[in-house]
Design an enzyme around this catalytic site. Structure first.
Site, short mmCIF file in Angstrom:
data_model
loop_
_atom_site.label_atom_id
_atom_site.label_comp_id
_atom_site.label_asym_id
_atom_site.label_seq_id
_atom_site.Cartn_x
_atom_site.Cartn_y
_atom_site.Cartn_z
N LYS A 189 3.17 2.75 -10.72
CA LYS A 189 3.75 4.05 -11.00
C LYS A 189 4.37 4.07 -12.40
CE LYS A 189 4.73 5.29 -6.19
NZ LYS A 189 5.78 5.68 -5.21
N ARG A 262 -0.02 -3.18 2.87
CA ARG A 262 0.99 -3.48 1.85
C ARG A 262 2.32 -3.84 2.50
NH1 ARG A 262 2.97 -2.24 -3.41
NH2 ARG A 262 4.87 -0.99 -3.49
N HIS A 285 8.41 -2.33 -7.01
CA HIS A 285 9.45 -1.35 -6.70
C HIS A 285 10.41 -1.23 -7.87
CE1 HIS A 285 8.96 -1.98 -2.08
NE2 HIS A 285 8.15 -1.06 -2.55
N TYR A 294 12.66 -3.58 4.10
CA TYR A 294 11.89 -4.54 4.89
C TYR A 294 12.77 -5.54 5.62
CZ TYR A 294 8.00 -2.80 2.11
OH TYR A 294 7.08 -1.99 1.51
#
Length: 313
Positions: A189, A262, A285, A294
């Site tokens: 991104k 993922r 991230h 997570y």
């Protein structure tokens, strides 16, 4: 449509095109995000048009904070998910700031718009044994030397090994992979690049694909793309999504999308003892808070780390 209505439609189209260019060129957002944001703003403009019966009313007339809140509340009543509402809130806030700075709005009406927090439920993940079964199914399927099956095996091995997004995976070029060092360079991104390690099984699958599969599919449209479609161009993400759904069914494991693979990779990294910062870097991230989602999946690991490290555990 009369001349005034046609003029208004043209004005809205021009506004949306300019906003789309801003998102792509200045914000560096992905094609998928740009498309979603523009679609959200299009719905907002349609909502405004419905409140203004006159065709000659400017596209952004009547846009204020109350209107934005009413528009989102109406979608919530229609059963829109919290994640979608959160994205649409982000889209219109970005649009309002852009429109204000560009002189299309007298004030930044989205500045005080509060969006609902998206659901924090993680998608289902595979157990380690089930992930191994899925990949072994893909490997056995590739024993027929069908180039498409070789591609599918290599793509799934790389998805699980690196935890990349499906959009990142299909964007990988052949020079991005270093089989000797066992790394792959991906663009995430905001056009941010990162180098991710990959394991021996993934490297082996990629080597086989490059030697026997890719040459069979390559053509004038292939360029440097690592993963190719049946016609020789860069493979479409939807193709690999379908592949994963079919192979989970054949393997007899829980059905999941590429993003679920993922999440599976991230969960297994943490369960295996990797620290959050490392997993953050692997997944790309921007915020550690995203990676921390997570941790609730592996409470045993966290408890063991606490018992080992805390002096009064």
């Amino acid at each position: 449509m009369n001349d005034a209505g046609a003029g208004r439609a043209a004005s809205e189209e021009s506004l949306l095109e300019a906003f789309s260019r801003f998102l792509s060129l200045q914000r560096g957002l992905s094609v998928h995000t740009v498309r979603a944001y523009v679609a959200d703003v299009t719905q907002l403009l349609d909502h405004l048009a419905g409140r203004q019966p006159a065709d000659d009313v400017p596209a952004l007339a009547g846009l204020d904070l109350a209107t934005l809140r009413a528009w989102l509340a109406d979608q919530q009543r229609r059963g829109m998910s919290r994640a979608t509402l959160a994205r649409r809130s982000a889209a219109v806030r970005t649009f309002c700031t852009w429109a204000y700075r560009g002189g299309h709005l007298a004030e930044d009406v989205g500045l005080r718009l509060r969006s609902p927090r998206p659901d924090r439920h993680l998608p289902a993940v595979l157990a380690v044994d089930d992930a191994a079964r899925l990949l072994e199914t893909a490997r056995q399927r590739a024993d027929d030397d069908d180039p498409v099956h070789l591609r599918d095996w290599a793509a799934l091995e790389l998805l699980y090994a690196t935890g990349t997004r499906i959009s990142e995976l299909v964007g990988v070029d052949v020079p991005d992979v270093d089989l000797r060092e066992r790394t792959v360079r991906v663009t995430g991104k905001g056009d941010k690049e990162r180098v991710v390690p990959l394991g021996v099984p993934a490297a082996g699958a990629l080597e086989t694909w490059l030697a026997r599969g890719r040459p069979a599919l390559a053509g004038p449209a292939s360029g440097r793309a690592m993963f190719l479609g049946a016609r020789g161009g860069r493979v479409d993400p939807r193709t690999l999504r379908g592949v994963l759904h079919r192979l989970t069914a054949v393997a007899g494991v829980h059905d999941l999308a590429p993003h679920g693979l993922r999440h599976t990779a991230a969960t297994h990294l943490l369960a295996g003892g990797s620290d959050l910062r490392t997993v953050q870097e692997v997944l790309g991230h921007a915020s550690l808070a995203t990676t921390q989602r997570y941790t609730h999946v592996t409470p045993e690991r966290l408890l063991a780390a606490y018992n080992q490290a805390h002096p009064r555990a």
